[in-house]
Design a protein around this motif. Structure first.
Motif, PDB file in Angstrom:
ATOM      1  N   GLU A 160     -22.101  39.132 -22.153  1.00 45.23           N
ATOM      2  CA  GLU A 160     -22.619  40.229 -22.968  1.00 45.23           C
ATOM      3  C   GLU A 160     -21.569  40.830 -23.881  1.00 45.23           C
ATOM      4  O   GLU A 160     -21.904  41.529 -24.835  1.00 45.23           O
ATOM      5  N   LEU A 161     -20.298  40.560 -23.590  1.00 43.18           N
ATOM      6  CA  LEU A 161     -19.248  41.126 -24.432  1.00 43.18           C
ATOM      7  C   LEU A 161     -18.722  40.137 -25.471  1.00 43.18           C
ATOM      8  O   LEU A 161     -17.974  40.525 -26.379  1.00 43.18           O
ATOM      9  N   GLU A 164     -19.256  40.801 -29.422  1.00 44.98           N
ATOM     10  CA  GLU A 164     -18.434  41.883 -29.945  1.00 44.98           C
ATOM     11  C   GLU A 164     -16.962  41.481 -29.979  1.00 44.98           C
ATOM     12  O   GLU A 164     -16.248  41.784 -30.938  1.00 44.98           O
ATOM     13  N   ARG A 167     -16.509  39.373 -32.937  1.00 47.05           N
ATOM     14  CA  ARG A 167     -16.541  40.158 -34.169  1.00 47.05           C
ATOM     15  C   ARG A 167     -15.213  40.880 -34.385  1.00 47.05           C
ATOM     16  O   ARG A 167     -14.643  40.857 -35.470  1.00 47.05           O
ATOM     17  N   MET A 168     -14.702  41.537 -33.328  1.00 46.76           N
ATOM     18  CA  MET A 168     -13.422  42.242 -33.435  1.00 46.76           C
ATOM     19  C   MET A 168     -12.318  41.280 -33.835  1.00 46.76           C
ATOM     20  O   MET A 168     -11.489  41.591 -34.704  1.00 46.76           O
ATOM     21  N   ALA A 182     -10.244  41.678 -27.000  1.00 46.93           N
ATOM     22  CA  ALA A 182     -10.925  42.731 -26.245  1.00 46.93           C
ATOM     23  C   ALA A 182      -9.968  43.404 -25.272  1.00 46.93           C
ATOM     24  O   ALA A 182      -9.950  44.635 -25.142  1.00 46.93           O
TER      25      ALA A 182
ATOM     26  N   ARG B 214     -21.037  49.029 -22.867  1.00 52.83           N
ATOM     27  CA  ARG B 214     -20.681  47.754 -22.217  1.00 52.83           C
ATOM     28  C   ARG B 214     -19.173  47.614 -22.090  1.00 52.83           C
ATOM     29  O   ARG B 214     -18.650  47.215 -21.054  1.00 52.83           O
ATOM     30  N   PHE B 215     -18.519  47.907 -23.191  1.00 49.08           N
ATOM     31  CA  PHE B 215     -17.061  47.773 -23.215  1.00 49.08           C
ATOM     32  C   PHE B 215     -16.424  48.659 -22.144  1.00 49.08           C
ATOM     33  O   PHE B 215     -15.543  48.227 -21.397  1.00 49.08           O
TER      34      PHE B 215
END
Lengths: 244, 244
Positions: A160-161, A164, A167-168, A182, B214-215
DNA sequence: GTCTATAGGCGGATAGAC
DNA sequence: GTCTATCCGCCTATAGAC
């Protein structure tokens, strides 16, 4: 181009610097929320209306101080990096962390200005974005170098991460494995958390003053591990993948 | 004892509450540094001098707000704990973490009041110490329970940190292994660092709004690991290290 | 407990002389 | 660029009437 014009500009630069210096003193005394052009002018022996020739409003002065603070801590981080060219990534990481903490201890009010509570009613303009990312970029540089060679094994991210994290990575850390990006973002926030607790008094009656440097260093080291930097068994030793 | 006296005291309590409520609104609008009795009074339709019957000074009002904030977040943490009685320690840990974040998102200005930059010129009296430790105590309770059974393996501390870790343990977390106490203090600071970055705008242009929950959860989970709580392979699963 | 009045400050921002 | 003067607002805190 004339020397007269040069002198005028030089004077302007000097007065601007004097205003900012005094403003930093006022910042320490009263806090950002109460920073006032009048008080700065009074302390400088000027009249308040004169300051408006240098800063069109109180908020513009505040913006200048914020940019200076970001640049100051960013420069400290970059200097720590430059002073460790060629060292093991983990050592460079902890050097940057320590440099940020040292800067914060030396400039507590500027630290509070950029990493503390936002100033009510003030919203930072776009100009602060660049300077604000210098420390982050320094940390990214450390990790990029460490991952240029043999990739480091960091546990995969929960599914689920992943989007993102990707993207980061694309946005500001291209080349890093997404799970490292992350982890870095989190580590940076956590690092600032440690410094803020120390600076803002939350460690009073918790961590003894004399132990705080050691405590911080230990945790910066743990965070290095969290972002995938290998533990060296000795200084400069890059070690293998094992935990310490 | 008389009903008249009771009514008066009730009225006093109600007015005091109204003052604090309005003060919290002013806090959101202007920030703690600019909190003023006059503005509160004006908004309440009272005259400023009347407030002095309830709070002898501006700083005393501020102290009351700080204590309330600590109590509020502390109660949220304790409620999260109570709602997970009997659950696996790791789940209780993340529940407390999430409760603190939720509280912070719901009360950003009170959060800034207690975990943000200190208010210049204000120094918190001793009365705030107790309420300030409620969240920490909730986390300690989780860890104590987890370590009551078979001790969890956490890597030993560097020798230079052992004395301080033992002192901290003795002081406010007796029964925990010293390396767990040290890890907890760091984890708590780091947790607040994550929340502060989110609340104070440092995650703008870094972590997408929709991904922040989430993060955070992911990182709270990593921190659980850092303090020695066993990773469950699934929700509610405590893994193989302990039976409670 | 609330009111008026008062003392003695502070602030941002602007106009217009020099 | 700096000055004076000005407008209009804000604040903490106290005194004394009711």
């Amino acid at each position: 181009m004339s020397t007269v014009r040069g002198a005028r500009e030089r004077a302007r630069i000097e007065v601007t610097a004097a205003i900012k210096d005094e403003a930093r003193r006022r910042l320490a005394a009263e806090g950002a929320a109460k920073l006032s052009l009048r008080a700065v002018a009074r302390e400088l022996g000027m009249v308040s209306s004169a300051l408006y020739r240098y800063f069109p409003s109180r908020d513009d002065l505040l913006t200048a101080l914020i940019i200076d603070a970001y640049d100051s801590v960013g420069a400290a981080a970059e200097a720590a990096l430059a002073g460790r060219a060629g060292a093991a990534p983990r050592e460079r990481w902890t050097a940057v962390c320590a440099a940020v903490r040292d800067w914060a201890l030396a400039h507590p009010h500027e630290y509070a200005l950029i990493y503390g509570s936002p100033v009510p009613g003030y919203s930072a303009p776009q100009d602060t974005v660049g300077p604000a990312s210098r420390v982050g970029n320094a940390l990214i540089a450390v990790l990029r170098e460490a991952h240029a060679g043999p990739g480091l094994a960091l546990p995969p991210l929960p599914a689920e991460l992943c989007p993102e994290a990707e993207r980061m990575t694309e946005e500001f850390a291209p080349g890093l494995p997404p799970q490292v990006t992350a982890a870095l973002v989190a580590a940076w926030a956590q690092l600032v958390g440690l410094i803020s607790f120390e600076l803002f008094g939350q460690f009073q009656r918790v961590v003894e003053d004399t132990e705080r440097a050691r405590f911080f260093r230990h945790n910066a080291d743990r965070l290095a591990h969290e972002v995938g930097l290998p533990a060296g068994s000795g200084p400069g030793d890059q070690g293998n993948l094992g935990r310490r």
